[in-house]
Design a protein around this motif. Sequence first.
Motif, PDB file in Angstrom:
ATOM      1  N   LEU A  15      49.014  45.046  41.168  1.00 31.80           N
ATOM      2  CA  LEU A  15      48.556  46.419  40.961  1.00 31.80           C
ATOM      3  C   LEU A  15      49.734  47.386  41.042  1.00 31.80           C
ATOM      4  CD1 LEU A  15      46.357  48.461  40.438  1.00 31.80           C
ATOM      5  CD2 LEU A  15      45.787  48.400  42.879  1.00 31.80           C
ATOM      6  N   GLN A  16      50.618  47.171  41.991  1.00 29.72           N
ATOM      7  CA  GLN A  16      51.814  48.001  42.093  1.00 29.72           C
ATOM      8  C   GLN A  16      52.690  47.834  40.849  1.00 29.72           C
ATOM      9  OE1 GLN A  16      54.338  47.144  45.476  1.00 29.72           O
ATOM     10  NE2 GLN A  16      55.019  49.260  45.559  1.00 29.72           N
ATOM     11  N   ASP A  17      52.833  46.605  40.371  1.00 27.79           N
ATOM     12  CA  ASP A  17      53.580  46.361  39.133  1.00 27.79           C
ATOM     13  C   ASP A  17      52.961  47.137  37.974  1.00 27.79           C
ATOM     14  OD1 ASP A  17      55.189  44.562  40.535  1.00 27.79           O
ATOM     15  OD2 ASP A  17      54.176  42.783  39.730  1.00 27.79           O
ATOM     16  N   ALA A  18      51.636  47.131  37.904  1.00 30.30           N
ATOM     17  CA  ALA A  18      50.933  47.844  36.834  1.00 30.30           C
ATOM     18  C   ALA A  18      51.223  49.340  36.892  1.00 30.30           C
ATOM     19  CB  ALA A  18      49.428  47.590  36.931  1.00 30.30           C
ATOM     20  N   GLN A  19      51.235  49.890  38.093  1.00 32.43           N
ATOM     21  CA  GLN A  19      51.512  51.319  38.238  1.00 32.43           C
ATOM     22  C   GLN A  19      52.938  51.650  37.805  1.00 32.43           C
ATOM     23  OE1 GLN A  19      50.228  51.242  42.385  1.00 32.43           O
ATOM     24  NE2 GLN A  19      48.687  52.794  41.897  1.00 32.43           N
ATOM     25  N   VAL A  20      53.887  50.809  38.169  1.00 28.01           N
ATOM     26  CA  VAL A  20      55.286  51.027  37.787  1.00 28.01           C
ATOM     27  C   VAL A  20      55.433  50.929  36.268  1.00 28.01           C
ATOM     28  CG1 VAL A  20      57.615  50.047  37.935  1.00 28.01           C
ATOM     29  CG2 VAL A  20      56.236  50.316  40.015  1.00 28.01           C
ATOM     30  N   TYR A  31      48.230  47.443  31.688  1.00 35.68           N
ATOM     31  CA  TYR A  31      46.800  47.171  31.503  1.00 35.68           C
ATOM     32  C   TYR A  31      46.482  45.732  31.913  1.00 35.68           C
ATOM     33  CZ  TYR A  31      42.226  46.965  29.252  1.00 35.68           C
ATOM     34  OH  TYR A  31      40.886  46.819  29.011  1.00 35.68           O
ATOM     35  N   TYR A  32      47.291  44.797  31.429  1.00 36.31           N
ATOM     36  CA  TYR A  32      47.067  43.393  31.757  1.00 36.31           C
ATOM     37  C   TYR A  32      47.136  43.154  33.264  1.00 36.31           C
ATOM     38  CZ  TYR A  32      47.762  38.456  32.444  1.00 36.31           C
ATOM     39  OH  TYR A  32      47.637  37.169  32.920  1.00 36.31           O
ATOM     40  N   LEU A  33      48.176  43.644  33.895  1.00 40.31           N
ATOM     41  CA  LEU A  33      48.350  43.397  35.323  1.00 40.31           C
ATOM     42  C   LEU A  33      47.292  44.087  36.174  1.00 40.31           C
ATOM     43  CD1 LEU A  33      52.231  43.427  35.647  1.00 40.31           C
ATOM     44  CD2 LEU A  33      50.688  41.453  35.773  1.00 40.31           C
ATOM     45  N   ALA A  34      46.812  45.237  35.737  1.00 42.98           N
ATOM     46  CA  ALA A  34      45.736  45.916  36.473  1.00 42.98           C
ATOM     47  C   ALA A  34      44.489  45.044  36.509  1.00 42.98           C
ATOM     48  CB  ALA A  34      45.441  47.271  35.847  1.00 42.98           C
ATOM     49  N   GLY A  35      44.127  44.481  35.371  1.00 41.08           N
ATOM     50  CA  GLY A  35      42.964  43.585  35.322  1.00 41.08           C
ATOM     51  C   GLY A  35      43.186  42.324  36.124  1.00 41.08           C
ATOM     52  N   TYR A  36      44.392  41.786  36.045  1.00 41.08           N
ATOM     53  CA  TYR A  36      44.723  40.576  36.790  1.00 41.08           C
ATOM     54  C   TYR A  36      44.626  40.823  38.293  1.00 41.08           C
ATOM     55  CZ  TYR A  36      47.259  36.303  38.045  1.00 41.08           C
ATOM     56  OH  TYR A  36      47.627  35.091  38.576  1.00 41.08           O
ATOM     57  N   THR A  96      34.628  50.038  32.935  1.00 41.60           N
ATOM     58  CA  THR A  96      35.997  50.071  32.411  1.00 41.60           C
ATOM     59  C   THR A  96      36.727  48.770  32.712  1.00 41.60           C
ATOM     60  OG1 THR A  96      36.119  52.470  32.651  1.00 41.60           O
ATOM     61  CG2 THR A  96      38.215  51.289  32.547  1.00 41.60           C
ATOM     62  N   VAL A  97      36.626  48.310  33.937  1.00 41.53           N
ATOM     63  CA  VAL A  97      37.380  47.129  34.381  1.00 41.53           C
ATOM     64  C   VAL A  97      36.864  45.852  33.734  1.00 41.53           C
ATOM     65  CG1 VAL A  97      37.926  45.701  36.398  1.00 41.53           C
ATOM     66  CG2 VAL A  97      38.103  48.188  36.538  1.00 41.53           C
ATOM     67  N   LYS A  98      35.566  45.708  33.586  1.00 44.45           N
ATOM     68  CA  LYS A  98      35.024  44.439  33.091  1.00 44.45           C
ATOM     69  C   LYS A  98      35.400  44.156  31.635  1.00 44.45           C
ATOM     70  CE  LYS A  98      30.519  45.730  31.334  1.00 44.45           C
ATOM     71  NZ  LYS A  98      29.100  45.461  31.377  1.00 44.45           N
ATOM     72  N   ALA A  99      35.900  45.158  30.929  1.00 48.56           N
ATOM     73  CA  ALA A  99      36.344  44.947  29.549  1.00 48.56           C
ATOM     74  C   ALA A  99      37.626  44.113  29.493  1.00 48.56           C
ATOM     75  CB  ALA A  99      36.563  46.288  28.855  1.00 48.56           C
ATOM     76  N   TRP A 100      38.324  43.995  30.617  1.00 52.90           N
ATOM     77  CA  TRP A 100      39.563  43.229  30.670  1.00 52.90           C
ATOM     78  C   TRP A 100      39.283  41.744  30.456  1.00 52.90           C
ATOM     79  CZ3 TRP A 100      41.227  39.212  33.814  1.00 52.90           C
ATOM     80  CH2 TRP A 100      42.585  38.914  33.762  1.00 52.90           C
ATOM     81  N   GLN A 101      40.185  41.102  29.758  1.00 50.01           N
ATOM     82  CA  GLN A 101      40.161  39.653  29.574  1.00 50.01           C
ATOM     83  C   GLN A 101      41.595  39.150  29.669  1.00 50.01           C
ATOM     84  OE1 GLN A 101      38.494  38.930  25.718  1.00 50.01           O
ATOM     85  NE2 GLN A 101      36.620  40.032  26.170  1.00 50.01           N
ATOM     86  N   PRO A 102      41.801  37.955  30.180  1.00 50.45           N
ATOM     87  CA  PRO A 102      43.178  37.472  30.303  1.00 50.45           C
ATOM     88  C   PRO A 102      43.863  37.324  28.946  1.00 50.45           C
ATOM     89  CG  PRO A 102      41.628  35.720  30.835  1.00 50.45           C
ATOM     90  CD  PRO A 102      40.832  36.988  30.692  1.00 50.45           C
ATOM     91  N   GLU A 103      43.083  37.198  27.890  1.00 51.44           N
ATOM     92  CA  GLU A 103      43.659  37.045  26.550  1.00 51.44           C
ATOM     93  C   GLU A 103      44.367  38.298  26.051  1.00 51.44           C
ATOM     94  OE1 GLU A 103      40.743  34.085  27.398  1.00 51.44           O
ATOM     95  OE2 GLU A 103      40.444  36.238  27.288  1.00 51.44           O
ATOM     96  N   VAL A 104      44.214  39.430  26.756  1.00 50.66           N
ATOM     97  CA  VAL A 104      44.927  40.635  26.305  1.00 50.66           C
ATOM     98  C   VAL A 104      46.434  40.417  26.328  1.00 50.66           C
ATOM     99  CG1 VAL A 104      43.075  42.223  26.972  1.00 50.66           C
ATOM    100  CG2 VAL A 104      44.981  41.843  28.545  1.00 50.66           C
ATOM    101  N   ARG A 105      46.885  39.450  27.092  1.00 54.08           N
ATOM    102  CA  ARG A 105      48.326  39.185  27.121  1.00 54.08           C
ATOM    103  C   ARG A 105      48.843  38.679  25.783  1.00 54.08           C
ATOM    104  NH1 ARG A 105      46.224  34.877  30.548  1.00 54.08           N
ATOM    105  NH2 ARG A 105      46.566  32.869  29.568  1.00 54.08           N
ATOM    106  N   TYR A 106      47.944  38.239  24.912  1.00 56.37           N
ATOM    107  CA  TYR A 106      48.334  37.747  23.594  1.00 56.37           C
ATOM    108  C   TYR A 106      48.166  38.793  22.485  1.00 56.37           C
ATOM    109  CZ  TYR A 106      48.063  33.259  25.983  1.00 56.37           C
ATOM    110  OH  TYR A 106      48.235  32.241  26.857  1.00 56.37           O
ATOM    111  N   ARG A 107      47.670  39.949  22.833  1.00 56.13           N
ATOM    112  CA  ARG A 107      47.491  40.987  21.809  1.00 56.13           C
ATOM    113  C   ARG A 107      48.835  41.540  21.373  1.00 56.13           C
ATOM    114  NH1 ARG A 107      42.352  44.375  24.009  1.00 56.13           N
ATOM    115  NH2 ARG A 107      40.857  42.665  23.879  1.00 56.13           N
ATOM    116  N   GLN A 108      48.822  42.115  20.181  1.00 56.20           N
ATOM    117  CA  GLN A 108      50.059  42.679  19.656  1.00 56.20           C
ATOM    118  C   GLN A 108      50.538  43.832  20.530  1.00 56.20           C
ATOM    119  OE1 GLN A 108      49.463  43.649  15.531  1.00 56.20           O
ATOM    120  NE2 GLN A 108      49.953  41.565  14.915  1.00 56.20           N
ATOM    121  N   LEU A 121      43.704  51.868  35.278  1.00 58.46           N
ATOM    122  CA  LEU A 121      44.312  51.959  36.614  1.00 58.46           C
ATOM    123  C   LEU A 121      43.451  52.792  37.560  1.00 58.46           C
ATOM    124  CD1 LEU A 121      48.102  52.281  35.813  1.00 58.46           C
ATOM    125  CD2 LEU A 121      47.023  50.512  37.208  1.00 58.46           C
ATOM    126  N   ASP A 122      42.933  53.896  37.093  1.00 60.58           N
ATOM    127  CA  ASP A 122      42.063  54.727  37.938  1.00 60.58           C
ATOM    128  C   ASP A 122      40.829  53.945  38.376  1.00 60.58           C
ATOM    129  OD1 ASP A 122      43.833  56.837  37.695  1.00 60.58           O
ATOM    130  OD2 ASP A 122      42.627  57.919  36.199  1.00 60.58           O
TER     131      ASP A 122
END
Length: 131
Positions: A15-20, A31-36, A96-108, A121-122
């Motif tokens: 979460l801290q990484d996501a904020q940075v 976005y990815y790290l926040a969901g993770y 908002t949060v439940k829309a996250w999926q680990p596959e977002v790491r593969y998006r363009q 993040l909020d």
Amino acid sequence: MLTISDLEEISAARLQDAQVLCAAGRFDGAYYLAGYSVELALKSRICKTLNWMDFPATNKEFERFRSFKVHDLEVLLKLSGLEATVKDKQLAEWGTVKAWQPEVRYRQVGFADEIATTAMLDAVLSLMREL
């Protein structure tokens, strides 16, 4: 195996990484790290709910616990025992949060903009108070 403390520490660090990353304009990674971070927090809560000392981390450790080897936040929330509380107190944030999926790491590159990432993040920061 990952202990509850391990899961909580990694969740807070991601979460801290996501904020940075967000502050640096690196919205996709943020976005990815926040969901993770939520995924890890939910796994920590599952351990507490089930009175487990740790959570499986490797394929070998998951052999007897295949049903717990998921990244779906809806499933993890249900397993955590907090579904009713979260959906009662923080339904908008959860939406908002439940829309996250680990596959977002593969998006363009550029899939997440500042608005979506800030909203994520909020929502995550608010949700973490219940987890």
